[in-house]
Design a protein around this motif. Structure first.
Motif, short mmCIF file in Angstrom:
data_model
loop_
_atom_site.label_atom_id
_atom_site.label_comp_id
_atom_site.label_asym_id
_atom_site.label_seq_id
_atom_site.Cartn_x
_atom_site.Cartn_y
_atom_site.Cartn_z
N ASN A 1 45.77 23.35 35.41
CA ASN A 1 45.84 24.76 35.01
C ASN A 1 44.73 25.16 34.05
OD1 ASN A 1 48.12 25.18 36.57
ND2 ASN A 1 49.53 24.66 34.90
N GLN A 2 44.19 24.16 33.34
CA GLN A 2 43.19 24.47 32.33
C GLN A 2 41.93 25.14 32.91
OE1 GLN A 2 42.14 21.10 29.95
NE2 GLN A 2 41.15 22.34 28.35
N PRO A 3 41.35 24.64 34.02
CA PRO A 3 40.17 25.33 34.59
C PRO A 3 40.49 26.75 35.03
CG PRO A 3 40.37 23.12 35.49
CD PRO A 3 41.63 23.38 34.73
N GLN A 4 41.70 26.96 35.58
CA GLN A 4 42.09 28.31 35.99
C GLN A 4 42.17 29.24 34.79
OE1 GLN A 4 45.73 27.93 38.18
NE2 GLN A 4 44.78 26.84 39.92
N GLN A 5 42.72 28.72 33.69
CA GLN A 5 42.82 29.55 32.50
C GLN A 5 41.44 29.88 31.94
OE1 GLN A 5 45.31 27.24 29.91
NE2 GLN A 5 47.22 27.77 30.98
N LEU A 6 40.54 28.88 31.95
CA LEU A 6 39.19 29.13 31.47
C LEU A 6 38.47 30.15 32.35
CD1 LEU A 6 38.07 25.48 30.58
CD2 LEU A 6 38.64 27.32 28.99
N SER A 7 38.68 30.04 33.66
CA SER A 7 38.07 30.99 34.59
C SER A 7 38.60 32.41 34.35
CB SER A 7 38.34 30.56 36.03
OG SER A 7 37.84 31.51 36.94
N ARG A 8 39.89 32.51 34.10
CA ARG A 8 40.49 33.82 33.84
C ARG A 8 39.96 34.41 32.55
NH1 ARG A 8 41.83 38.49 35.66
NH2 ARG A 8 43.62 39.46 34.58
N LYS B 1 37.01 33.87 31.27
CA LYS B 1 35.65 34.33 31.55
C LYS B 1 35.66 35.68 32.25
CE LYS B 1 33.41 29.79 31.82
NZ LYS B 1 32.67 28.84 32.71
N GLU B 2 36.58 35.84 33.21
CA GLU B 2 36.69 37.11 33.92
C GLU B 2 37.04 38.25 32.98
OE1 GLU B 2 39.48 36.64 37.05
OE2 GLU B 2 38.24 35.27 38.23
N LEU B 3 38.00 37.98 32.08
CA LEU B 3 38.41 39.02 31.14
C LEU B 3 37.28 39.37 30.18
CD1 LEU B 3 42.04 37.81 30.32
CD2 LEU B 3 41.37 39.80 31.70
N ARG B 4 36.54 38.36 29.73
CA ARG B 4 35.42 38.62 28.83
C ARG B 4 34.34 39.46 29.53
NH1 ARG B 4 34.63 32.67 25.92
NH2 ARG B 4 36.41 32.87 24.46
N ALA B 5 34.06 39.13 30.80
CA ALA B 5 33.07 39.90 31.56
C ALA B 5 33.54 41.34 31.75
CB ALA B 5 32.83 39.23 32.92
N ALA C 1 31.69 44.72 30.41
CA ALA C 1 31.33 45.82 31.31
C ALA C 1 31.90 47.14 30.79
CB ALA C 1 31.84 45.54 32.72
N LEU C 2 33.14 47.10 30.30
CA LEU C 2 33.76 48.31 29.76
C LEU C 2 33.04 48.80 28.51
CD1 LEU C 2 37.55 47.42 30.21
CD2 LEU C 2 36.25 49.16 31.45
N MET C 3 32.62 47.87 27.67
CA MET C 3 31.88 48.25 26.47
C MET C 3 30.53 48.88 26.83
SD MET C 3 32.70 44.99 23.97
CE MET C 3 31.69 45.63 22.64
N MET C 4 29.88 48.32 27.85
CA MET C 4 28.60 48.87 28.30
C MET C 4 28.80 50.29 28.85
SD MET C 4 25.93 47.30 31.10
CE MET C 4 25.83 45.77 30.15
N HIS C 5 29.87 50.45 29.63
CA HIS C 5 30.17 51.77 30.18
C HIS C 5 30.49 52.77 29.07
CE1 HIS C 5 31.31 54.69 33.16
NE2 HIS C 5 32.56 54.77 32.70
N ARG C 6 31.20 52.30 28.03
CA ARG C 6 31.50 53.16 26.89
C ARG C 6 30.22 53.61 26.21
NH1 ARG C 6 33.31 50.06 21.75
NH2 ARG C 6 31.08 49.59 22.01
N ASP C 7 29.28 52.69 26.01
CA ASP C 7 28.01 53.03 25.36
C ASP C 7 27.22 54.03 26.20
OD1 ASP C 7 28.69 51.30 23.34
OD2 ASP C 7 27.50 49.62 24.14
N GLN C 8 27.26 53.86 27.53
CA GLN C 8 26.57 54.80 28.41
C GLN C 8 27.17 56.20 28.30
OE1 GLN C 8 26.83 53.02 32.29
NE2 GLN C 8 25.08 51.66 31.96
N LEU C 9 28.50 56.26 28.26
CA LEU C 9 29.16 57.55 28.13
C LEU C 9 28.82 58.22 26.80
CD1 LEU C 9 32.70 56.78 29.62
CD2 LEU C 9 30.88 58.13 30.65
N LYS C 10 28.78 57.42 25.74
CA LYS C 10 28.40 57.97 24.44
C LYS C 10 26.99 58.54 24.48
CE LYS C 10 31.30 55.18 21.31
NZ LYS C 10 31.27 54.18 20.21
#
Length: 288
Positions: free
Chosen positions: A25-32, A34-38, A42-51
């Motif tokens: 389960n550990q690799p799956q958790q690490l992969s998840r 990474k996905e959440l961090r990415a 992306a959301l932070m970048m989109h926020r900066d673009q909107l600003k």
């Protein structure tokens, strides 16, 4: 003794199994993770673009306000000091201003309209063009009160101005009248320009006759071998179009006008501007 030893073995096996599961389960958790961090990045970048877009929009609104008020050059320089990339912002604001003007121009039908000096009417300019080339411009002065009335104009006398006004019910709305008049003027300008191009591009084709409205055009063709000539008459019965509605050939050879080859030429002349149709007929070897 045997029972206790077997229980110890089973518990040890269970522990090992739990460790294996946790490692799987550990690799799956690490992969998840990474996905959440990415996704967060992306959301932070989109926020900066909107600003940035909001800030740019606010700056553009301020510039547009100053432009609409016809501010002085010194005031525009003050705006330049306030914002970064001010020259680009000024160009963007100017672009939106011109776009709004074009939209307004489209709403009135694309016609240049100004109020008359006495304020009781308008002056309308109708430009004509053919194949991307601007030609003549015509003007009308129209009184708006008490009723719509054409005061003066420079429309050619062979354009039935009063008839078009009645046909389009000008008293109800001026836009349909201007649209219909523009169609007639542009069609006339197009036919006239085509006649000019025939004379310039096809010296071997003789223009025998044409009327002032360019609704009848008589041409003399010479066949490649020079044995005979063909008289071609083009009739433009629809005065809102540049193409003829009827084509008539005359020749000493009675069979020539009804031949498949010249029937195709007739269709070509109905579907293609005359100067372009003549070029095609020459390439096909139908005329000299």
């Amino acid at each position: 003794m045997e029972g206790s030893s077997s229980e110890g073995v089973l518990s040890h096996l269970s522990l090992l199994e739990a460790r294996v599961r946790s490692r799987k389960n550990q690799p799956q958790q690490l992969s998840r993770v990474k996905e959440l961090r990415a996704e967060v990045a992306a959301l932070m970048m989109h926020r900066d673009q909107l600003k940035a877009e909001i800030q740019t929009h606010q700056n553009l609104q301020k510039l547009r306000t100053s432009m609409d008020k016809q501010c002085t050059h010194e005031e525009e320089e003050g705006v330049d000091e306030e914002f970064e990339n001010s020259q680009l912002l000024w160009l963007m604001a100017r672009h939106t201003q011109l776009k709004d003007l074009l939209n307004a121009h489209h709403l009135i039908g694309g016609y240049d309209i100004i109020k008359t000096s006495h304020g009781k009417g308008v002056c309308v300019s109708l430009a004509t063009a053919y194949d991307g080339l601007y030609l003549d411009t015509y003007n009308l002065e129209i009184d708006l009160k008490p009723t719509l009335r054409i005061r003066r104009h420079n429309i050619p006398p062979f354009i039935p101005l009063n008839s078009l006004a009645e046909q389009s019910n000008m008293q109800t709305s001026i836009r349909p009248f201007l649209d219909l008049l523009s169609q007639h003027l542009n069609a006339f300008a197009g036919r006239k320009q085509q006649l000019k191009l025939v004379k310039e591009q096809h010296p071997s084709v003789e223009v025998m006759e044409s009327n002032v409205l360019c609704t009848v055009l008589v041409l003399m063709f010479t066949l490649p071998k020079g044995e005979t000539a063909v008289l071609c008459t083009l009739y433009y019965m629809d005065h809102t179009r540049c193409l003829p509605t009827r084509v008539h050939f005359e020749s000493e050879d009675d069979d020539l006008p009804v031949s498949p080859e010249w029937k195709n030429n007739s269709s070509l002349l109905k579907e293609t501007p005359v100067h372009k149709a003549l070029t095609t007929m020459k390439k096909m070897g139908n005329i000299a």
